[in-house]
Design an enzyme around this catalytic site. Structure first.
Site, short mmCIF file in Angstrom:
data_model
loop_
_atom_site.label_atom_id
_atom_site.label_comp_id
_atom_site.label_asym_id
_atom_site.label_seq_id
_atom_site.Cartn_x
_atom_site.Cartn_y
_atom_site.Cartn_z
N LYS A 1 -10.44 3.21 67.20
CA LYS A 1 -10.00 3.26 68.51
C LYS A 1 -8.85 4.58 68.69
CE LYS A 1 -5.78 0.54 67.79
NZ LYS A 1 -5.30 -1.01 68.06
N TYR B 1 13.30 29.05 75.21
CA TYR B 1 13.83 28.79 76.43
C TYR B 1 15.30 28.47 76.41
CZ TYR B 1 9.11 28.85 78.53
OH TYR B 1 7.82 29.16 78.93
C1 LIG Z 1 -5.08 -1.39 66.80
C2 LIG Z 1 -5.33 -2.82 66.19
C3 LIG Z 1 -5.91 -3.20 64.88
C4 LIG Z 1 -5.55 -2.16 63.73
O1 LIG Z 1 -3.98 -2.04 63.76
P1 LIG Z 1 -3.41 -1.28 62.33
O2 LIG Z 1 -2.03 -1.56 62.20
O3 LIG Z 1 -3.70 0.14 62.81
O4 LIG Z 1 -4.34 -1.47 61.23
C5 LIG Z 1 -6.06 -4.33 64.59
N1 LIG Z 1 -6.23 -5.49 65.71
C6 LIG Z 1 -6.08 -5.27 66.71
C7 LIG Z 1 -6.20 -6.02 67.97
C8 LIG Z 1 -5.80 -3.99 67.27
O5 LIG Z 1 -5.22 -3.45 68.52
#
Ligand SMILES: *Cc1c(COP(=O)(O)O)cnc(C)c1O
Length: 384
Positions: free
Chosen positions: A40, A262
């Site tokens: 993701k 700045y």
């Molecule tokens: C993002 C996510 C993961 C992966 O999490 P990490 O801590 O990056 O390994 C696993 N399960 C769900 C439901 C998530 O939203």
């Protein structure tokens, strides 16, 4: 190579390191546990399209994303990969999920019925996993009797394949995690005692996979660890894949007492040499790294960030770096071996998660992919 690189600022991504990390997790969990690799947030900033085949080639069974559009981006490129949406998809667009063979997370009978109805029309069973809230209180069925009853009604739907059930840990403490685990077990056994069966049950993300081998069930969902970002506590076997780098585009002398950047919030306390770099917070480099917190590596030496980080540029102090010249490479974030700030350290400096550092690296920064020490692919999202 796919795109000409038109900027000095790039995110270099070592695909061999990602492959190593995926295999390391696979070896840890063994062959009886399925691996749903999480890509993701554009593969945590690494580029979902580019990392997807690396995950699959090295043992991933599933690719998980957060949103429908993330899944559709991948589906266009990869017809056969198993894709999973961890988050919510609005009712009105659930037909995209079905038409594109995407596995959806659900946590209501309303969505289950919509998917069941869609399945009836096209004579194929949409596949879903049920989300169960064991304590994070974010998404999923609340832990109570009515939920169990509703889940069993979902399991009765004729045109729906309920392939799995999953939950997510809050990681508040070992004791809290254990309590969540026990609620999850309790819910599952109550449902399965009535004769229903889930092919997959899953609870663990990266840290939990390592910390709690006993909670792995028959599927895990690693994310961060695949990109080689060290979990806070310990751990060792993973290699950071991403290096953020740029080149010096201008050098000037600034006298003691003069301001830089700045509002002149920073003033030279001696005669100094300033280097200007062609990237800023619009590339994902936090402005909070101004004012003494941030530094970068030039010719193997530390160069502190001075003055405020601008949207598209920032300045570093080159006074103590010999023979420095325009065009020299600057490591913004690296693997730390050269003294560079790692993603892990950046997250601590800024008090955000590692994922936040990575997902802030913006579309403007081209991605350069490395395999076997050579560039194998380049992507510039703005040139698409
Ligand atoms: C993002 C996510 C993961 C992966 O999490 P990490 O801590 O990056 O390994 C696993 N399960 C769900 C439901 C998530 O939203």
């Amino acid at each position: 190579m796919d795109y000409e690189i038109l900027r000095d600022t790039v995110a270099e991504i070592n695909l061999d390191n990602i492959a190593h990390n995926v295999r390391t997790i696979k070896e840890m969990i063994g062959n009886d546990v399925a691996m749903m690799t999480v890509i993701k947030g554009d593969g945590y900033g690494h580029g979902a399209a580019a990392v997807a085949p690396i995950m699959i080639e090295n043992g991933a069974d599933y690719l998980a994303v957060a949103t429908l559009t993330e899944a559709l981006e991948l589906r266009k490129l990869y017809k056969d990969y198993k894709l999973f949406i961890l988050g919510h998809t609005p009712n009105e667009v659930l037909h995209y999920v079905v038409d594109n063979n995407i596995v959806q997370t659900i946590y209501s009978i309303e969505q289950a019925k919509i998917l069941d109805e869609l399945g009836k029309h096209i004579n194929k069973k949409p596949v879903v996993h049920i989300k169960y809230d064991t304590g994070l209180h974010r998404l999923g069925y609340e832990h109570k009797k009515e939920s169990i009853e509703e889940i069993m009604r979902i399991l009765e739907l004729k045109n729906l394949c309920v392939e799995g059930i999953f939950s997510h840990l809050a990681q508040a403490s070992k004791e809290d995690d254990k309590e969540q685990y026990e609620r999850f077990i309790q819910a599952i056994s109550e449902i399965e005692s009535k004769g229903y069966k889930f092919k997959y049950k899953h609870l663990c993300e990266s840290i939990a996979i390592i910390e709690y081998p006993e909670y792995r069930f028959n599927m895990v969902r690693p994310g961060t660890v695949l990109y080689g970002i060290k979990p806070y506590k310990e751990n060792f076997f993973f290699k950071q894949a991403l290096t953020l780098k740029t080149r010096i585009c201008s050098i000037r002398n600034v006298r003691k007492g003069e301001g830089v950047g700045y509002s002149y919030v920073w003033k030279a306390d001696r005669d100094i040499v300033i280097g200007t770099l062609p990237f800023g917070f619009a590339d994902g480099y936090s402005r909070k790294l101004s004012g003494g917190l941030g530094y970068m590596i030039v010719n193997g030496k530390k160069a502190p960030v001075v003055g405020r980080v601008c949207m598209d540029q920032c300045m570093i102090d080159l006074t103590d770096i010999p023979n420095v010249k325009i065009g020299d490479e600057v490591i913004i974030f690296g693997d730390g071996k050269d003294g560079s700030i790692t993603i892990e350290q950046a997250s601590q400096l800024l008090d955000v998660t590692r994922g936040e550092i990575l997902s802030r690296i913006s579309r403007r920064t081209p991605r350069v992919y490395i395999k076997g020490d050579n560039i194998c692919k380049t992507v510039d999202y703005l040139m698409d």
